[in-house]
Write an enzyme that holds these catalytic residues in place. Structure first.
Site, PDB file in Angstrom:
ATOM      1  N   ASP A 209       0.854  -1.190   0.000  1.00 19.09           N
ATOM      2  CA  ASP A 209       0.000   0.000   0.000  1.00 19.09           C
ATOM      3  C   ASP A 209       0.885   1.233   0.000  1.00 19.09           C
ATOM      4  O   ASP A 209       2.090   1.157   0.250  1.00 19.09           O
ATOM      5  CB  ASP A 209      -0.880   0.016   1.258  1.00 19.09           C
ATOM      6  N   ASP A 211       1.695   4.526   2.111  1.00 20.39           N
ATOM      7  CA  ASP A 211       1.480   4.985   3.473  1.00 20.39           C
ATOM      8  C   ASP A 211       0.555   6.213   3.443  1.00 20.39           C
ATOM      9  O   ASP A 211       0.255   6.761   2.372  1.00 20.39           O
ATOM     10  CB  ASP A 211       2.821   5.310   4.137  1.00 20.39           C
TER      11      ASP A 211
END
Length: 288
Positions: A209, A211
């Site tokens: 992902d 952050d």
């Protein structure tokens, strides 16, 4: 030359590698406490492999609850000569997207609740850590990723935070300002302890992902991380298999293998016998 034994620390998708020969879970006791789990002993196309689930099977240990010293000690006792860490990370850079693999070359330590060294009062040692990643292991991984067609990046700085909470927006922006590329929760003190144990070490960071600095991904959640991890599993299997397939048969020279040369400061007559006894696997080569 001695034959290498390749160690891999990571999650459940890592040790389910298809094609393992004679897999066997073995409990390895350590004077540093209980490791995360038993160690899976196996071979792959003739290469000896050792897998350790960092969080334990079923992911029962938090990043701060892992006994990193026992894990590294147990891997050394299991005969490991070279160690890869496979870790899920968040990205601090636009060009390092979810699904990419990154072979980092530096770390920033933001942990505060973990034992970071095998050494201490009674046997003091100062081990160099300026270049924490084995260039040889990183290159082997990069070339394997190229052959597998896996999107990847060579080099980058990985922040290790304490967790278990994810970052605040301010922290995330601060790490970006410091020049960091990725953020995770488990690379340290693991890498430091591997260096003290004279094990060449490299991180294979799997981006799950962005952050929370990212305007379109400002809320990191477990469901998103797990979904990307599952999607990464096939690539992780392919990469580990190709690394094992192409790994040199024979021990490759590496500065980490002699990291303790000149590092022990405590005079022989002043060393704590109990601590020295616990260091038998990690530092027996220089303490004998």
């Amino acid at each position: 030359m001695a034959d290498p034994v390749l160690g891999i620390v990571g999650g459940s998708g890592v040790y389910d590698l298809p094609g393992l020969e004679a897999p066997e879970w073995r409990v390895i006791e350590s004077p540093w406490g209980e490791p995360s789990d038993a160690i899976l002993h196996a071979r792959f196309e003739g290469l000896a492999l050792r897998f350790l689930p960092r969080h334990g099977r079923g992911h029962r240990l938090s990043p701060s609850g892992i006994n990193y010293r026992a894990n590294i000690d147990a891997l050394k006792r299991a005969g490991v000569t070279d160690l890869y860490s496979v870790s899920a990370v968040g990205s601090l850079r636009e060009d390092m997207a979810p699904g990419d693999f990154v072979f980092v070359d530096q770390y920033l330590d933001r942990t505060f609740a973990r034992e970071t060294s095998f050494f201490g009062n009674g046997c003091v040692a100062h081990v160099g850590f300026g270049h924490p990643v084995s260039p040889h292991l990183a290159t082997v991984a990069q070339r394997a990723a190229e052959r597998c067609g896996i999107p990847h990046h060579m080099g980058g700085t990985l922040v290790t935070m304490e967790g278990p909470q994810f970052s605040t927006r301010a922290e995330s922006e601060g790490y970006r300002a410091m020049g960091a590329h990725l953020i995770g929760m488990t690379a340290l003190p693991e890498a430091k302890l591997a260096r003290e144990a004279e094990l060449p070490y490299a991180t294979i960071a799997m981006v799950t992902d962005y952050d929370c600095w990212h305007p379109d991904h400002d809320h990191v959640d477990v469901a998103t991380v797990i979904a990307t991890l599952k999607a990464n599993t096939a690539n992780a299997h392919a990469l580990i298999a190709e690394i094992a397939r192409s790994f040199p048969r024979g021990i490759v020279p590496d500065a980490a293998r002699v990291a303790l040369e000149g590092a022990i400061m405590t005079a022989p007559g002043k060393r704590d016998p109990a601590l020295v006894a616990r260091l038998d696997a990690v530092a027996g080569r220089v303490l004998a």
